[in-house]
Design a protein around this motif. Structure first.
Motif, PDB file in Angstrom:
ATOM      1  N   LEU A  87       0.859  -1.338  -0.024  1.00 50.75           N
ATOM      2  CA  LEU A  87      -0.085  -0.075  -0.027  1.00 50.75           C
ATOM      3  C   LEU A  87       0.725   1.390   0.065  1.00 50.75           C
ATOM      4  O   LEU A  87       0.500   2.277  -0.582  1.00 50.75           O
ATOM      5  N   VAL A  88       2.028   1.032   0.692  1.00 50.35           N
ATOM      6  CA  VAL A  88       2.762   2.537   0.900  1.00 50.35           C
ATOM      7  C   VAL A  88       3.483   2.871  -0.462  1.00 50.35           C
ATOM      8  O   VAL A  88       4.348   3.693  -0.660  1.00 50.35           O
ATOM      9  N   ARG A  89       3.682   1.921  -1.627  1.00 46.32           N
ATOM     10  CA  ARG A  89       4.173   1.838  -2.627  1.00 46.32           C
ATOM     11  C   ARG A  89       3.932   3.186  -3.460  1.00 46.32           C
ATOM     12  O   ARG A  89       4.454   3.808  -4.467  1.00 46.32           O
ATOM     13  N   ASP A  90       2.464   3.377  -3.266  1.00 39.90           N
ATOM     14  CA  ASP A  90       1.679   4.456  -4.155  1.00 39.90           C
ATOM     15  C   ASP A  90       1.042   5.504  -3.162  1.00 39.90           C
ATOM     16  O   ASP A  90       0.469   5.275  -2.452  1.00 39.90           O
ATOM     17  N   PRO A  91       1.859   6.806  -3.451  1.00 40.15           N
ATOM     18  CA  PRO A  91       1.294   8.195  -2.752  1.00 40.15           C
ATOM     19  C   PRO A  91      -0.147   8.283  -2.532  1.00 40.15           C
ATOM     20  O   PRO A  91      -0.625   8.780  -1.733  1.00 40.15           O
ATOM     21  N   LYS A  92      -0.878   7.777  -3.640  1.00 38.85           N
ATOM     22  CA  LYS A  92      -2.260   8.051  -3.894  1.00 38.85           C
ATOM     23  C   LYS A  92      -3.040   7.175  -2.474  1.00 38.85           C
ATOM     24  O   LYS A  92      -4.093   7.654  -2.105  1.00 38.85           O
ATOM     25  N   ASN A  93      -2.474   6.133  -1.959  1.00 34.78           N
ATOM     26  CA  ASN A  93      -3.053   5.608  -0.740  1.00 34.78           C
ATOM     27  C   ASN A  93      -2.818   6.047   0.608  1.00 34.78           C
ATOM     28  O   ASN A  93      -3.116   5.828   1.454  1.00 34.78           O
TER      29      ASN A  93
END
Length: 324
Positions: A87-93
């Motif tokens: 989940l933390v791989r994508d800043p949108k999350n």
């Protein structure tokens, strides 16, 4: 860690495969339900999709949103921790992860996510944390004292239990109250070194910038400025992991695995001074390999002898911890 990095990336891609056209329509409908605050309808659709497409990150994130909407924070938290690294791989999350942690009063975890954001979101969310921490302090003062005392007296626990105390304290304490007890732990000569490392890394991940004193592995009390540590780029252990992958990733995965584990153990003991202790990474890796597999090792100078003494000290401390 080149090989490990490729494996993680591959797993992430597997978890990001697209949905069939019909299922994408259902997924879009579930997102619309969430937008319209109809959590029950959204959960029915998303749980059905989750059984059909297990481990799909966009479905997992939508489930977290739906569980948050339905006030089922425990389920949202469980999914967040299970899939956190993806989940933390994508800043949108980030915002949804932040809302999940804040809803469960996990202030330190919320701070860690807020620090990853760009302004103005970072400043806004950090202000929200401070406000909620102050409110929590007024309504849960006795609970805070209980967990502060448990953390401050962590040395009465076995090494195996010390990690559980940290997890509980991180869960229930605002940062300022966690820091008060953490300072006592870091000065305590009887606390297991990996426990101090875990606490230090927690403080750094939450953005704490005060000065602390650390009774370190060499039994000396060292003054540390956490602000300076945040700026540090600790490379030597990471570089050693990469070297292990380069040397053994193709030919000897068993040795590769053992060395990765031992380097992680060494990092737990040497942080934040591994870069100073390991003056010759190639010799250090050879000495670590020798300590695990009994290979012959030539020690040619005083620096190498000193590094070998650190490796032996870590081994003794590990053996001692397993007997407690």
């Amino acid at each position: 860690m080149e090989v490990a990095s490729r494996v993680v990336t591959f797993c992430y891609l597997i978890r990001s495969i697209g949905l069939k056209e019909k299922d994408q329509v259902i997924f879009n409908s579930a997102l619309e339900d969430i937008k319209n605050k109809n959590s029950n309808a959204a959960l029915i659709k998303l749980q059905s999709l989750d059984s059909k497409y297990p481990n799909q990150i966009k479905i997992i994130l939508a489930l977290i949103k739906a569980f948050n909407l339905s006030k089922n924070i425990d389920q949202a938290i469980n999914l967040t921790f299970e899939y956190y690294s993806d989940l933390v791989r994508d800043p949108k999350n980030f915002q949804e992860l932040f809302e999940t942690f804040l809803a469960d009063k996990r202030f330190i975890d919320a701070r860690t996510i807020a620090l990853k954001m760009e302004n103005p979101a970072k400043n806004i969310n950090q202000s929200r944390i401070l406000k909620l921490e102050n409110q929590f302090r007024k309504t849960h003062g006795n609970q805070i004292l209980i967990y502060q005392k448990r953390l401050a007296h962590i040395s009465v626990n076995s090494p195996a239990w010390q990690n559980k105390v940290i997890i509980q304290s991180k869960r229930f304490l605002p940062l300022k109250d966690f820091l008060f007890a953490a300072k006592l732990v870091l000065r305590d000569p009887f606390v297991w070194e990996p426990t101090k490392t875990k606490i230090l890394k927690l403080l750094l991940s939450a953005g704490e910038q005060s000065s602390i004193e650390l009774n370190w592995l060499n039994k000396k009390v060292i003054k540390l400025d956490l602000f300076d540590l945040i700026q540090e780029n600790f490379q030597v252990i990471s570089n050693l992991h990469s070297l292990v992958d380069e040397l053994y990733g193709q030919d000897d995965p068993t040795k590769q695995n053992f060395l990765h584990k031992q380097l992680s153990v060494q990092d737990d003991y040497l942080f934040p001074y591994a870069d100073q202790v390991i003056s010759d990474p190639n010799f250090w890796l050879g000495a670590t390999e020798s300590s695990l597999f009994g290979n012959e090792l030539a020690v040619n100078n005083e620096l190498q002898a000193k590094m070998l003494s650190w490796i032996k000290l870590i081994q003794r401390e590990e053996m001692k911890s397993q007997l407690e």
